[in-house]
Write an enzyme that holds these catalytic residues in place. Structure first.
Site, mmCIF file in Angstrom:
data_model
loop_
_atom_site.group_PDB
_atom_site.id
_atom_site.type_symbol
_atom_site.label_atom_id
_atom_site.label_comp_id
_atom_site.label_asym_id
_atom_site.label_seq_id
_atom_site.Cartn_x
_atom_site.Cartn_y
_atom_site.Cartn_z
ATOM 1 C CE LYS A 83 -1.829 3.001 2.030
ATOM 2 N NZ LYS A 83 -1.632 4.435 1.691
ATOM 3 C CB SER A 138 3.741 9.629 11.218
ATOM 4 O OG SER A 138 2.487 8.994 11.103
ATOM 5 C CD GLU A 160 12.816 0.471 9.762
ATOM 6 O OE1 GLU A 160 13.340 1.363 10.445
ATOM 7 O OE2 GLU A 160 13.370 -0.605 9.485
ATOM 8 C CB CYS A 188 13.051 8.406 8.639
ATOM 9 S SG CYS A 188 13.980 7.290 7.615
ATOM 10 C CD GLU A 240 10.428 12.780 11.810
ATOM 11 O OE1 GLU A 240 9.237 12.458 11.938
ATOM 12 O OE2 GLU A 240 11.291 12.030 11.323
HETATM 13 P P1 NAD Z 1 2.161 8.648 7.574
HETATM 14 O O1 NAD Z 1 2.318 7.833 8.790
HETATM 15 O O2 NAD Z 1 1.106 9.656 7.529
HETATM 16 O O3 NAD Z 1 1.909 7.712 6.285
HETATM 17 C C1 NAD Z 1 2.705 6.593 6.020
HETATM 18 C C2 NAD Z 1 1.853 5.544 5.342
HETATM 19 O O4 NAD Z 1 0.841 5.128 6.252
HETATM 20 C C3 NAD Z 1 1.132 6.035 4.086
HETATM 21 O O5 NAD Z 1 1.094 4.990 3.138
HETATM 22 C C4 NAD Z 1 -0.270 6.295 4.593
HETATM 23 O O6 NAD Z 1 -1.265 6.168 3.609
HETATM 24 C C5 NAD Z 1 -0.423 5.204 5.626
HETATM 25 N N1 NAD Z 1 -1.443 5.465 6.634
HETATM 26 C C6 NAD Z 1 -1.925 6.674 7.050
HETATM 27 N N2 NAD Z 1 -2.900 6.490 7.962
HETATM 28 C C7 NAD Z 1 -3.030 5.156 8.139
HETATM 29 C C8 NAD Z 1 -3.848 4.339 8.976
HETATM 30 N N3 NAD Z 1 -4.766 4.864 9.795
HETATM 31 N N4 NAD Z 1 -3.687 3.005 8.920
HETATM 32 C C9 NAD Z 1 -2.767 2.447 8.105
HETATM 33 N N5 NAD Z 1 -1.991 3.159 7.276
HETATM 34 C C10 NAD Z 1 -2.106 4.499 7.302
HETATM 35 O O7 NAD Z 1 3.600 9.235 7.369
HETATM 36 P P2 NAD Z 1 4.091 10.169 6.194
HETATM 37 O O8 NAD Z 1 3.615 11.532 6.472
HETATM 38 O O9 NAD Z 1 3.731 9.538 4.907
HETATM 39 O O10 NAD Z 1 5.680 10.051 6.354
HETATM 40 C C11 NAD Z 1 6.361 10.852 7.235
HETATM 41 C C12 NAD Z 1 6.812 10.099 8.460
HETATM 42 O O11 NAD Z 1 7.404 8.849 8.111
HETATM 43 C C13 NAD Z 1 7.881 10.828 9.218
HETATM 44 O O12 NAD Z 1 7.573 10.814 10.589
HETATM 45 C C14 NAD Z 1 9.155 10.034 8.959
HETATM 46 O O13 NAD Z 1 10.141 10.129 9.903
HETATM 47 C C15 NAD Z 1 8.642 8.670 8.792
HETATM 48 N N6 NAD Z 1 9.549 7.867 7.959
HETATM 49 C C16 NAD Z 1 10.337 6.946 8.567
HETATM 50 C C17 NAD Z 1 11.239 6.181 7.827
HETATM 51 C C18 NAD Z 1 12.107 5.140 8.496
HETATM 52 O O14 NAD Z 1 12.659 4.310 7.815
HETATM 53 N N7 NAD Z 1 12.252 5.137 9.795
HETATM 54 C C19 NAD Z 1 11.326 6.362 6.449
HETATM 55 C C20 NAD Z 1 10.507 7.319 5.848
HETATM 56 C C21 NAD Z 1 9.612 8.064 6.628
#
Ligand code: NAD
Length: 483
Positions: free
Chosen positions: A179, A233, A254, A288, A385
């Site tokens: 997804k 996140s 992650e 991240c 962050e």
């Molecule tokens: P997000 O958590 O909003 O979205 C990430 C994914 O989760 C997307 O595919 C989104 O559609 C999905 N999602 C959103 N709500 C959901 C729910 N209720 N149930 C299941 N899935 C859901 O994060 P973002 O804004 O896309 O990315 C930014 C964050 O990701 C930052 O905090 C960053 O640090 C983190 N990040 C971490 C890494 C790592 O490897 N540690 C890598 C990239 C990003």
């Protein structure tokens, strides 16, 4: 609406069971460099996730499940070659979709190819062991796939994250439901096209773009999924873990970071400087493992701030296809969040900003990189962050203080030590609370071989390297009594 030039497929389709299907609904495809809507992308929901899980189960019971480890490895290797051949096309898609400057986008495509090469080569090299036991017994272990694995991917590094999670899961023989993020699903769909072309059996990989609260939540809660890999996140990671807990399913999380680079009095600043700045502004800081905190011994503090400021002043921000140092942020919302943080730094010394070039389209989500100095460790900009091109420089006086500041956030993803004192490097490598510690470098070139993951609110579980293969498999112990 005509299809934008780099788009060589219909992004309003889903890939389920080896078939491209029209999505039941769509979402706008937005170009962050201009703010314009370019078309529509697929919006799958619970029904499509369910169909994808069913297709993955069928693949495990069918052609995919019957392949030998070596055959799986060969398929992944072939897929990696196709990805490498299409690296420019994939980079163009990512630039369009995420606003990533072209060279950075191409590096991501080549990293995806490298993950597939690595995991393709590793597929037939994961072995169990024999365990000395009681007389009359032979005991051994088997590493088996979980079954159906769910992969929820964010928008910042779609290709790299697909490579490290889907690549490892497929190598172990799992069947995947991917997804991608609603803001960035083009390269996930392109990846599925290439997987199809490489000959991956139907259902081994399924891609269902859609909203997090619809498709993502449905995947997290689906009782047919046996392992979840989530990158994103902290808030959503906790939701995914809670959903997985109801099905008693393991999760790899992650999450975010507030990673520090520590610069000591004996650091080689010429070597450190490019890493200090690049690790903060790469991908417009939407990384991240961004080094958003630079901790500097007071004796070198002014020198570091001055030299980082020189680099910041030279940074150019503009559209992805101009391939400058920094592109736009992913969305209007992200721009608003990052500008909100910058506004909270009025009590700090704004040491320097980069420049948004004149030709940057007015509707794009540009934020000038901003370097803040003189931050107290507990300042909001030094704790939360930001996920934008913003770094804070924090002075320290002793090694003890440096460790306390470095470890003094909720996160623990990556840390770096710049020092020519080998004993200090070793001491600090043990004491820093992070999943990866770099000594006199930062990121080690992103190495796919290097296990990656966090502690604390940065998450748990490890991806990348061989370690990921253990995470994407289940250990079975077989004890034979033969007298
Ligand atoms: P997000 O958590 O909003 O979205 C990430 C994914 O989760 C997307 O595919 C989104 O559609 C999905 N999602 C959103 N709500 C959901 C729910 N209720 N149930 C299941 N899935 C859901 O994060 P973002 O804004 O896309 O990315 C930014 C964050 O990701 C930052 O905090 C960053 O640090 C983190 N990040 C971490 C890494 C790592 O490897 N540690 C890598 C990239 C990003």
């Amino acid at each position: 609406m005509t299809r934008p030039a780099p788009l060589w497929f219909d992004p309003a389709e889903l890939f389920i069971g080896g078939t491209w299907l029209p999505a039941p609904a769509t979402l706008p495809l937005e170009n962050p460099s201009t703010g314009q809507t370019l078309g529509q992308i697929a919006r799958g929901g619970a029904a499509e996730i369910d169909a994808a899980v069913t297709a993955a189960e069928a693949a495990l019971a069918g052609d995919w499940g019957r392949l030998s480890a070596a055959e799986r490895g060969r398929l992944l290797t072939r897929l990696g070659q196709l990805v490498a051949q299409r690296a420019d096309d994939l980079a163009a898609l990512e630039a369009l979709d995420v606003g990533k400057p072209l060279r950075q986008a191409k590096a991501d495509a080549l990293a995806l190819a490298r993950y597939l090469e690595f995991y393709g080569g590793a597929a037939d090299k994961i072995m169990g062991e024999t365990i000395p036991y009681l007389p009359g017994y032979t005991v051994y272990t088997l590493r088996e796939p979980h079954g159906v694995t769910g992969h929820i991917v964010p928008w910042n590094y779609p290709m790299q994250i697909i490579g490290r999670s889907v690549g490892a899961a497929l190598a172990m023989g799992n069947a995947c439901v991917l997804k991608p993020a609603e803001e960035a699903c083009l390269t996930a769909l392109a990846f599925a096209r290439l997987a199809d072309q490489a000959g991956l059996p139907a259902g081994a990989l399924n891609v269902v773009p859609g909203l997090g609260e619809e498709a993502g939540a449905a995947l997290s809660a689906h009782p047919g999924v046996q392992h979840l890999s989530f990158t994103g996140s902290v808030h959503v990671g906790a939701l995914v873990q809670a959903a997985a807990a109801r099905n008693v399913v393991p999760v790899t999380l992650e999450l975010g970071g507030k990673s520090p680079q520590l610069v000591f009095q004996d650091a080689d600043l010429d070597a450190a400087l490019p890493f200090l700045v690049n690790a903060g502004i790469q991908n417009a800081g939407q990384t991240c493992s961004a080094a958003s905190r630079i901790l500097v011994h007071r004796s070198r503090y002014d020198e570091v701030v001055t030299r980082m400021a020189e680099r910041y002043t030279a940074l150019q921000v503009g559209p992805a296809d101009a391939d400058l140092d920094v592109g736009p942020l992913i969305s209007a919302r992200q721009k608003e969040i990052v500008e909100g943080f910058i506004a909270r730094g009025t009590d700090l010394d704004r040491a320097a900003t980069g420049r948004i070039v004149d030709q940057a389209p007015a509707g794009g989500y540009y934020v000038a990189p901003t370097l803040f100095a003189g931050a107290a460790p507990e300042h909001v900009l030094a704790q939360q962050e930001i996920f934008g091109p913003v770094q804070v420089v924090i002075p320290f006086d002793t090694d003890e203080q440096a460790v306390a500041i470095a470890n003094g956030t909720d996160f623990g993803l990556v840390a770096a030590v710049w020092s020519s004192d080998g004993a200090r490097q070793m001491r600090l490598a043990k004491r820093l609370r992070a999943g990866q510690v770099f000594l006199n470098n930062y990121g080690a070139g992103g190495g796919v071989e290097l296990p990656f993951g966090g502690v604390g609110k940065s998450g748990h579980g490890r991806e990348k390297g061989f370690e990921a293969l253990y995470g994407f498999s289940v250990l079975k112990t077989v004890a034979a009594h033969h007298g």
